[in-house]
Design a protein around this motif. Structure first.
Motif, PDB file in Angstrom:
ATOM      1  N   GLN A  63       0.821  -1.204   0.000  1.00 49.86           N
ATOM      2  CA  GLN A  63       0.000   0.000   0.000  1.00 49.86           C
ATOM      3  C   GLN A  63       0.866   1.269   0.000  1.00 49.86           C
ATOM      4  O   GLN A  63       2.029   1.239   0.405  1.00 49.86           O
ATOM      5  N   VAL A  64       0.276   2.374  -0.456  1.00 44.87           N
ATOM      6  CA  VAL A  64       0.971   3.659  -0.461  1.00 44.87           C
ATOM      7  C   VAL A  64       1.048   4.175   0.976  1.00 44.87           C
ATOM      8  O   VAL A  64       0.023   4.372   1.634  1.00 44.87           O
ATOM      9  N   THR A  65       2.258   4.364   1.468  1.00 44.75           N
ATOM     10  CA  THR A  65       2.448   4.827   2.849  1.00 44.75           C
ATOM     11  C   THR A  65       3.159   6.172   2.923  1.00 44.75           C
ATOM     12  O   THR A  65       3.271   6.749   3.996  1.00 44.75           O
ATOM     13  N   LYS A  66       3.653   6.662   1.771  1.00 46.55           N
ATOM     14  CA  LYS A  66       4.383   7.927   1.770  1.00 46.55           C
ATOM     15  C   LYS A  66       3.634   8.983   0.962  1.00 46.55           C
ATOM     16  O   LYS A  66       2.983   8.672  -0.044  1.00 46.55           O
ATOM     17  N   THR A  67       3.744  10.215   1.403  1.00 44.08           N
ATOM     18  CA  THR A  67       3.185  11.349   0.670  1.00 44.08           C
ATOM     19  C   THR A  67       4.332  12.274   0.278  1.00 44.08           C
ATOM     20  O   THR A  67       5.490  12.049   0.651  1.00 44.08           O
ATOM     21  N   GLY A  68       4.006  13.314  -0.456  1.00 49.04           N
ATOM     22  CA  GLY A  68       5.068  14.240  -0.859  1.00 49.04           C
ATOM     23  C   GLY A  68       5.940  13.627  -1.931  1.00 49.04           C
ATOM     24  O   GLY A  68       5.496  12.804  -2.731  1.00 49.04           O
ATOM     25  N   SER A  69       7.212  14.008  -1.939  1.00 48.44           N
ATOM     26  CA  SER A  69       8.137  13.492  -2.947  1.00 48.44           C
ATOM     27  C   SER A  69       9.538  13.398  -2.372  1.00 48.44           C
ATOM     28  O   SER A  69       9.851  13.996  -1.340  1.00 48.44           O
ATOM     29  N   GLU A  70      10.371  12.620  -3.036  1.00 48.77           N
ATOM     30  CA  GLU A  70      11.787  12.522  -2.655  1.00 48.77           C
ATOM     31  C   GLU A  70      12.587  12.105  -3.876  1.00 48.77           C
ATOM     32  O   GLU A  70      12.039  11.539  -4.837  1.00 48.77           O
ATOM     33  N   ALA A  97       6.775   2.057  -1.217  1.00 48.52           N
ATOM     34  CA  ALA A  97       6.114   2.946  -0.257  1.00 48.52           C
ATOM     35  C   ALA A  97       5.314   4.038  -0.962  1.00 48.52           C
ATOM     36  O   ALA A  97       4.400   4.627  -0.370  1.00 48.52           O
ATOM     37  N   TYR A  98       5.642   4.304  -2.238  1.00 49.33           N
ATOM     38  CA  TYR A  98       4.897   5.278  -3.032  1.00 49.33           C
ATOM     39  C   TYR A  98       3.893   4.597  -3.983  1.00 49.33           C
ATOM     40  O   TYR A  98       3.240   5.268  -4.778  1.00 49.33           O
ATOM     41  N   GLY A  99       3.818   3.266  -3.923  1.00 49.64           N
ATOM     42  CA  GLY A  99       2.925   2.550  -4.832  1.00 49.64           C
ATOM     43  C   GLY A  99       3.387   2.610  -6.272  1.00 49.64           C
ATOM     44  O   GLY A  99       2.584   2.467  -7.209  1.00 49.64           O
ATOM     45  N   ILE A 100       4.686   2.769  -6.473  1.00 54.84           N
ATOM     46  CA  ILE A 100       5.245   2.859  -7.824  1.00 54.84           C
ATOM     47  C   ILE A 100       5.348   1.465  -8.441  1.00 54.84           C
ATOM     48  O   ILE A 100       5.597   0.481  -7.748  1.00 54.84           O
ATOM     49  N   GLY A 101       5.152   1.376  -9.755  1.00 51.73           N
ATOM     50  CA  GLY A 101       5.326   0.105 -10.461  1.00 51.73           C
ATOM     51  C   GLY A 101       4.054  -0.673 -10.667  1.00 51.73           C
ATOM     52  O   GLY A 101       4.091  -1.825 -11.093  1.00 51.73           O
ATOM     53  N   ARG A 102       2.909  -0.065 -10.394  1.00 45.49           N
ATOM     54  CA  ARG A 102       1.633  -0.748 -10.619  1.00 45.49           C
ATOM     55  C   ARG A 102       1.202  -0.574 -12.071  1.00 45.49           C
ATOM     56  O   ARG A 102       1.286   0.507 -12.621  1.00 45.49           O
ATOM     57  N   LEU A 131      16.069  10.183  -9.966  1.00 48.89           N
ATOM     58  CA  LEU A 131      14.635  10.127 -10.213  1.00 48.89           C
ATOM     59  C   LEU A 131      13.895  10.881  -9.111  1.00 48.89           C
ATOM     60  O   LEU A 131      14.362  10.943  -7.974  1.00 48.89           O
ATOM     61  N   GLU A 132      12.745  11.421  -9.442  1.00 55.33           N
ATOM     62  CA  GLU A 132      11.882  12.089  -8.469  1.00 55.33           C
ATOM     63  C   GLU A 132      10.672  11.187  -8.233  1.00 55.33           C
ATOM     64  O   GLU A 132       9.918  10.890  -9.167  1.00 55.33           O
ATOM     65  N   LEU A 133      10.497  10.739  -6.988  1.00 55.30           N
ATOM     66  CA  LEU A 133       9.408   9.827  -6.651  1.00 55.30           C
ATOM     67  C   LEU A 133       8.267  10.587  -5.991  1.00 55.30           C
ATOM     68  O   LEU A 133       8.487  11.496  -5.199  1.00 55.30           O
ATOM     69  N   ARG A 134       7.050  10.156  -6.301  1.00 52.47           N
ATOM     70  CA  ARG A 134       5.844  10.708  -5.660  1.00 52.47           C
ATOM     71  C   ARG A 134       4.791   9.607  -5.672  1.00 52.47           C
ATOM     72  O   ARG A 134       4.965   8.607  -6.395  1.00 52.47           O
ATOM     73  N   PRO A 135       3.723   9.728  -4.917  1.00 55.41           N
ATOM     74  CA  PRO A 135       2.728   8.657  -4.895  1.00 55.41           C
ATOM     75  C   PRO A 135       2.244   8.271  -6.294  1.00 55.41           C
ATOM     76  O   PRO A 135       1.783   9.122  -7.064  1.00 55.41           O
ATOM     77  N   LEU A 136       2.415   6.971  -6.617  1.00 54.43           N
ATOM     78  CA  LEU A 136       1.930   6.341  -7.849  1.00 54.43           C
ATOM     79  C   LEU A 136       2.621   6.804  -9.125  1.00 54.43           C
ATOM     80  O   LEU A 136       2.201   6.446 -10.225  1.00 54.43           O
ATOM     81  N   SER A 137       3.718   7.576  -9.000  1.00 52.61           N
ATOM     82  CA  SER A 137       4.422   7.993 -10.214  1.00 52.61           C
ATOM     83  C   SER A 137       5.852   8.429  -9.892  1.00 52.61           C
ATOM     84  O   SER A 137       6.214   8.607  -8.727  1.00 52.61           O
TER      85      SER A 137
END
Length: 399
Positions: free
Chosen positions: A205-212, A247-252, A338-344
């Motif tokens: 599940q997505v557990t992180k918000t914001g970006s990193e 943690a960002y739900g990336i790769g779905r 890379l810049e990570l954010r929820p689902l992208s």
């Protein structure tokens, strides 16, 4: 003497039934072998061992081929930026090949009379297992009870209960195949082409918000460091990237493709590490490879992924393609950000000593340093010659 059979044992319903049925009904000396390509936890492997003996196995073994799986497959899929149909990182199909290789080797080692697996007759896995066994364990009988007896799940569950084996094999809405290179999701809404998967269908599940920002450093195409932390163990590096990206739900995503047997299949998946690694690697290659290196590598990599998916890993040309992919990576060095954010996620930039954008010949769109204005005009004139010849002779053609 009892005949020996090696059962490719995952601990699931089909292979559990196979172990018990062959031991009790057919009188085989059953060797339950779990080929681990990185998808099993220590707890799961321990439970598999306990259950195998409860089911009647003479011996249980875990065949750990995770490192081999990386060195002989995953590494080349990264080199080739392999995504089937531009979408799917070929998670399950690549795993099955190396599980089959391990089982075949083990069967030969113990002098087995037969090999058994739990595949049905409706999917790709039956082909991957059978073909590998036919080539590498010739003369060894292949047993597939679930396929040949057309067994239902309930029939298998009832048989196990009747013989004293209790386990929770309740059919869930979704079935999962968890592996080092991603998790596939089948069932539920997947069976309806117009529907997508709900949030609760995903294991992570997505557990992180914001970006990193995530930095992945490569040396000759292989992951060397993650956010500055060096990883000699490439498996650990993949797991670290998976932890960060999941943690960002990336790769779905959802993959639709043609199966080996001819029907189309649909599968959901979550694969943070493969998608991030391949994106970072491809991005770095844009800076460090020539355009023709990129072009030809893409051509052979597409075939590599297709052959791998369609159970042709043992085709000799695969070794030739691997040699080409390996050689193409000699200058793929540096860090992709890379810049990570929820689902992208998105690409940011690279830092590389082999960066071909940095050149004394000029800066794109800014200033040329390796030629004069007259050189440029002459080049353009010569380049246009074939077109000028054609349209001079075909003035009637309008564009």
């Amino acid at each position: 003497m009892k005949k020996k059979v090696v059962v490719a044992f995952s601990g699931g319903l089909d292979t559990s039934f196979t172990v018990m049925y062959l031991a009790k009904e057919k009188g085989y000396e059953v060797y339950a072998a779990c080929a681990n390509t990185g998808g099993f936890s220590e707890e799961q492997l321990k439970k598999n061992e306990e259950n195998a003996y409860k089911l009647g196995a003479t011996k249980y073994v875990t065949l750990d081929v995770t490192k081999e799986y990386y060195e002989k497959s995953l590494k080349y899929m990264v080199f080739g930026n392999v995504l089937r149909n531009g979408t799917y990182p070929i998670s399950v199909s690549s795993e099955r090949i190396f599980q089959a290789l391990a089982i075949a080797r083990y069967a030969n080692e113990i002098g087995a009379d037969a090999i058994a697996h739990g595949s049905t007759g409706a999917g790709n896995d039956q082909i991957r297992f059978d073909m590998t066994f036919l080539v590498l364990a010739p003369g060894v009988e292949i047993i597939t009870l679930t396929r040949d007896m057309a067994l239902s799940r309930q029939e298998e569950i009832d048989y196990l209960k009747e013989h004293g084996f209790e386990a929770d094999f309740t059919k869930m809405k979704y079935s999962y195949n968890v592996g080092l290179w991603g998790t596939s999701i089948c069932g539920g809404e997947i069976l309806d082409s117009k529907q997508g998967l709900p949030e609760d269908a995903y294991l992570k599940q997505v557990t992180k918000t914001g970006s990193e920002q995530l930095s992945i450093e490569f040396k000759q195409g292989e992951v060397y460091a993650v956010n500055g932390e060096v990883f000699e163990d490439k498996i650990a590096a993949i797991q670290k990237i998976e932890e960060i990206g999941a943690a960002y739900g990336i790769g779905r995503d959802m993959h639709v493709g043609d199966t080996i047997i001819g029907i189309k299949g649909r599968v959901g998946f979550e694969a943070a590490a493969p998608m991030l690694i391949i994106a970072a690697h491809r991005f770095l290659e844009k800076y460090t490879l020539s355009k023709w290196q990129q072009y030809w590598k893409d051509q052979v990599a597409n075939w590599y992924g297709m052959f791998l998916h369609e159970s042709q890993y043992l085709e000799p040309v695969m070794r030739d393609i691997e040699a080409m992919l390996q050689e193409s990576q000699r200058n793929v060095n540096g860090t992709a950000i890379l810049e990570l954010r929820p689902l992208s996620f998105s690409t940011v930039g690279v830092d590389s000593k082999d960066d071909l954008v940095k050149t004394k010949f000029g800066e794109y769109g800014e200033m040329q340093k390796g030629w004069t204005a007259e050189d440029a005009k002459g080049f353009i004139k010569v380049l246009s010659t074939p077109l000028r010849v054609y349209y001079t002779n075909h003035k009637e053609e309008e564009i």
